[in-house]
Design a protein around this motif. Structure first.
Motif, mmCIF file in Angstrom:
data_model
loop_
_atom_site.group_PDB
_atom_site.id
_atom_site.type_symbol
_atom_site.label_atom_id
_atom_site.label_comp_id
_atom_site.label_asym_id
_atom_site.label_seq_id
_atom_site.Cartn_x
_atom_site.Cartn_y
_atom_site.Cartn_z
ATOM 1 N N LYS A 5 0.833 -1.203 0.000
ATOM 2 C CA LYS A 5 0.000 0.000 0.000
ATOM 3 C C LYS A 5 0.873 1.261 0.000
ATOM 4 O O LYS A 5 0.591 2.235 -0.683
ATOM 5 C CB LYS A 5 -0.897 -0.016 1.243
ATOM 6 C CG LYS A 5 -2.118 0.884 1.167
ATOM 7 C CD LYS A 5 -3.028 0.617 2.349
ATOM 8 C CE LYS A 5 -4.256 1.513 2.306
ATOM 9 N NZ LYS A 5 -5.112 1.302 3.486
ATOM 10 N N VAL A 6 1.950 1.213 0.779
ATOM 11 C CA VAL A 6 2.855 2.357 0.872
ATOM 12 C C VAL A 6 3.607 2.567 -0.438
ATOM 13 O O VAL A 6 3.902 3.703 -0.820
ATOM 14 C CB VAL A 6 3.826 2.165 2.059
ATOM 15 C CG1 VAL A 6 4.979 3.149 1.992
ATOM 16 C CG2 VAL A 6 3.077 2.311 3.383
ATOM 17 N N GLU A 7 3.911 1.490 -1.142
ATOM 18 C CA GLU A 7 4.669 1.585 -2.389
ATOM 19 C C GLU A 7 3.919 2.421 -3.433
ATOM 20 O O GLU A 7 4.535 3.021 -4.314
ATOM 21 C CB GLU A 7 4.980 0.188 -2.925
ATOM 22 C CG GLU A 7 6.062 0.143 -3.991
ATOM 23 C CD GLU A 7 7.397 0.769 -3.569
ATOM 24 O OE1 GLU A 7 8.039 1.411 -4.425
ATOM 25 O OE2 GLU A 7 7.793 0.626 -2.404
ATOM 26 N N GLN A 8 2.590 2.487 -3.310
ATOM 27 C CA GLN A 8 1.810 3.281 -4.263
ATOM 28 C C GLN A 8 2.063 4.786 -4.092
ATOM 29 O O GLN A 8 1.657 5.590 -4.939
ATOM 30 C CB GLN A 8 0.310 2.982 -4.110
ATOM 31 C CG GLN A 8 -0.360 3.615 -2.907
ATOM 32 C CD GLN A 8 -1.821 3.200 -2.751
ATOM 33 O OE1 GLN A 8 -2.184 2.041 -2.929
ATOM 34 N NE2 GLN A 8 -2.662 4.145 -2.412
ATOM 35 N N LEU A 9 2.747 5.171 -3.014
ATOM 36 C CA LEU A 9 3.066 6.583 -2.814
ATOM 37 C C LEU A 9 4.225 7.058 -3.685
ATOM 38 O O LEU A 9 4.455 8.261 -3.798
ATOM 39 C CB LEU A 9 3.430 6.836 -1.340
ATOM 40 C CG LEU A 9 2.319 6.613 -0.306
ATOM 41 C CD1 LEU A 9 2.881 6.727 1.106
ATOM 42 C CD2 LEU A 9 1.187 7.604 -0.521
ATOM 43 N N LYS A 10 4.944 6.144 -4.286
ATOM 44 C CA LYS A 10 6.135 6.508 -5.059
ATOM 45 C C LYS A 10 5.794 7.474 -6.188
ATOM 46 O O LYS A 10 4.962 7.194 -7.049
ATOM 47 C CB LYS A 10 6.802 5.250 -5.618
ATOM 48 C CG LYS A 10 8.097 5.538 -6.382
ATOM 49 C CD LYS A 10 8.791 4.250 -6.789
ATOM 50 C CE LYS A 10 10.001 4.507 -7.663
ATOM 51 N NZ LYS A 10 11.001 5.370 -7.023
ATOM 52 N N GLY A 11 6.428 8.634 -6.142
ATOM 53 C CA GLY A 11 6.211 9.641 -7.173
ATOM 54 C C GLY A 11 4.883 10.356 -7.079
ATOM 55 O O GLY A 11 4.497 11.080 -8.008
ATOM 56 N N ARG A 12 4.204 10.184 -5.947
ATOM 57 C CA ARG A 12 2.828 10.706 -5.824
ATOM 58 C C ARG A 12 2.692 11.759 -4.726
ATOM 59 O O ARG A 12 3.591 11.983 -3.932
ATOM 60 C CB ARG A 12 1.879 9.543 -5.526
ATOM 61 C CG ARG A 12 1.873 8.445 -6.578
ATOM 62 C CD ARG A 12 1.285 8.911 -7.892
ATOM 63 N NE ARG A 12 1.062 7.792 -8.807
ATOM 64 C CZ ARG A 12 0.466 7.901 -9.972
ATOM 65 N NH1 ARG A 12 0.019 9.068 -10.384
ATOM 66 N NH2 ARG A 12 0.314 6.841 -10.757
ATOM 67 N N LEU A 13 1.501 12.333 -4.687
ATOM 68 C CA LEU A 13 1.169 13.396 -3.736
ATOM 69 C C LEU A 13 0.521 12.840 -2.481
ATOM 70 O O LEU A 13 -0.425 12.047 -2.541
ATOM 71 C CB LEU A 13 0.214 14.392 -4.410
ATOM 72 C CG LEU A 13 -0.367 15.503 -3.529
ATOM 73 C CD1 LEU A 13 0.730 16.455 -3.078
ATOM 74 C CD2 LEU A 13 -1.461 16.257 -4.290
ATOM 75 N N ILE A 14 1.035 13.290 -1.328
ATOM 76 C CA ILE A 14 0.407 13.050 -0.029
ATOM 77 C C ILE A 14 -0.131 14.396 0.442
ATOM 78 O O ILE A 14 0.586 15.396 0.438
ATOM 79 C CB ILE A 14 1.435 12.513 0.991
ATOM 80 C CG1 ILE A 14 2.040 11.197 0.509
ATOM 81 C CG2 ILE A 14 0.806 12.347 2.371
ATOM 82 C CD1 ILE A 14 3.293 10.777 1.266
ATOM 83 N N VAL A 15 -1.386 14.437 0.849
ATOM 84 C CA VAL A 15 -1.971 15.693 1.319
ATOM 85 C C VAL A 15 -2.090 15.659 2.837
ATOM 86 O O VAL A 15 -2.629 14.703 3.408
ATOM 87 C CB VAL A 15 -3.348 15.954 0.661
ATOM 88 C CG1 VAL A 15 -4.027 17.160 1.305
ATOM 89 C CG2 VAL A 15 -3.181 16.200 -0.832
ATOM 90 N N SER A 16 -1.577 16.699 3.479
ATOM 91 C CA SER A 16 -1.668 16.818 4.930
ATOM 92 C C SER A 16 -3.002 17.451 5.290
ATOM 93 O O SER A 16 -3.277 18.599 4.933
ATOM 94 C CB SER A 16 -0.511 17.681 5.454
ATOM 95 O OG SER A 16 -0.563 17.771 6.853
ATOM 96 N N CYS A 17 -3.843 16.677 5.982
ATOM 97 C CA CYS A 17 -5.172 17.141 6.400
ATOM 98 C C CYS A 17 -5.148 17.328 7.909
ATOM 99 O O CYS A 17 -5.391 16.390 8.673
ATOM 100 C CB CYS A 17 -6.247 16.134 6.008
ATOM 101 S SG CYS A 17 -6.408 15.874 4.231
ATOM 102 N N GLN A 18 -4.837 18.551 8.335
ATOM 103 C CA GLN A 18 -4.731 18.839 9.762
ATOM 104 C C GLN A 18 -5.379 20.182 10.064
ATOM 105 O O GLN A 18 -5.254 21.128 9.293
ATOM 106 C CB GLN A 18 -3.264 18.912 10.194
ATOM 107 C CG GLN A 18 -2.475 17.635 10.011
ATOM 108 C CD GLN A 18 -1.033 17.824 10.456
ATOM 109 O OE1 GLN A 18 -0.762 18.410 11.508
ATOM 110 N NE2 GLN A 18 -0.099 17.333 9.660
ATOM 111 N N ALA A 19 -6.051 20.245 11.213
ATOM 112 C CA ALA A 19 -6.544 21.515 11.734
ATOM 113 C C ALA A 19 -6.419 21.448 13.256
ATOM 114 O O ALA A 19 -6.993 20.562 13.889
ATOM 115 C CB ALA A 19 -7.989 21.760 11.324
ATOM 116 N N LEU A 20 -5.638 22.344 13.807
ATOM 117 C CA LEU A 20 -5.390 22.362 15.253
ATOM 118 C C LEU A 20 -6.570 23.002 15.989
ATOM 119 O O LEU A 20 -7.417 23.660 15.374
ATOM 120 C CB LEU A 20 -4.087 23.106 15.526
ATOM 121 C CG LEU A 20 -2.842 22.460 14.892
ATOM 122 C CD1 LEU A 20 -1.614 23.339 15.101
ATOM 123 C CD2 LEU A 20 -2.609 21.063 15.451
ATOM 124 N N PRO A 21 -6.653 22.814 17.317
ATOM 125 C CA PRO A 21 -7.827 23.293 18.076
ATOM 126 C C PRO A 21 -8.172 24.767 17.877
ATOM 127 O O PRO A 21 -9.351 25.132 17.938
ATOM 128 C CB PRO A 21 -7.417 23.013 19.533
ATOM 129 C CG PRO A 21 -6.544 21.807 19.446
ATOM 130 C CD PRO A 21 -5.760 21.994 18.168
#
Length: 228
Positions: A5-21
């Motif tokens: 599953k992690v190997e599919q990240l190669k060359g790809r975009l990861i989006v950080s979805c964070q919102a602090l309190p």
């Protein structure tokens, strides 16, 4: 299965979805929908904060997750997955990768990164780990320690890197880490245009994390408002 599953990240975009309190979108429900929107836009992975947000995100998308817990402690400047408590919280939802601060700062209780990482790796030997680093030296040290992924997440955010920018001199910091590290390198931090994202992959990064420019509308709005 996790590695596949992690190997599919190669060359790809990861989006950080964070919102602090203190942020307007702080809500596990909203972060779940944010992750779904990111997936529909072409993201292949998500970076997320807290077990509650990750659980909701996992209910909405089947993408590999880089999990963290941001928490402040009085006796340390380390706030990204600083202690065993945060690791154990994350293990309740089992993100594919757990990221932690891998800078030279001492952790709560005066633990060094080496002491802490050996402890968690021994307890959870099958878990994949990402090092959030701020300098080339820290990145190569984390690489030697055996982190599965080396990230540039903290460049510019620590006393030892405050004058540095990840994109300076055509990503010189990233290029040096990629050239010298044995493990996969994830580019993260101030990568705020599609052109920069494409460039870090061209330079050899395994994948790229983009956050605020996609998922923090108050900061996106601010850039437009200030231009006017």
């Amino acid at each position: 299965m996790t590695e596949k599953k992690v190997e599919q990240l190669k060359g790809r975009l990861i989006v950080s979805c964070q919102a602090l309190p203190h942020e307007p979108l702080h809500s596990s429900f909203i972060m779940g929908r944010m992750a779904l929107a990111a997936q529909q836009g072409g993201a292949y992975g998500i970076r997320a904060n807290t077990k509650e947000d990750i659980k909701e995100i996992q209910s909405q998308v089947d993408l590999p997750v880089i999990g963290i817990v941001k928490r402040d402690y009085e006796d340390s400047s380390v706030y990204i997955t600083p202690t065993l408590l945060e690791v154990e919280e994350l293990m309740e939802v089992k993100p594919e990768i757990i990221a932690m601060d891998a800078t030279q700062a001492l952790r709560p209780g005066g633990l060094t990164l080496d002491e802490f990482f050996h402890k968690v790796k021994e307890r959870y030997p099958n878990q994949l780990w990402m090092a959030d680093c701020s300098t080339v030296e820290e990145a190569l040290h984390a690489d030697e320690l055996g982190f599965d992924f080396i990230g540039t997440t903290m460049v510019g955010y620590t006393p030892q890197s405050k004058e540095m920018r990840i994109e300076a001199d055509d990503f010189a910091i990233l290029r040096e880490i990629v050239a010298k590290a044995k493990h996969r390198v994830i580019a993260e931090g101030n990568i705020n245009t599609p052109e920069k994202a494409r460039r870090v992959i061209e330079l050899g990064a395994f994948s790229v994390v983009v956050g605020s420019i996609i998922t923090r509308p108050q900061l996106i709005t601010k850039a437009f408002a200030e231009a006017l």
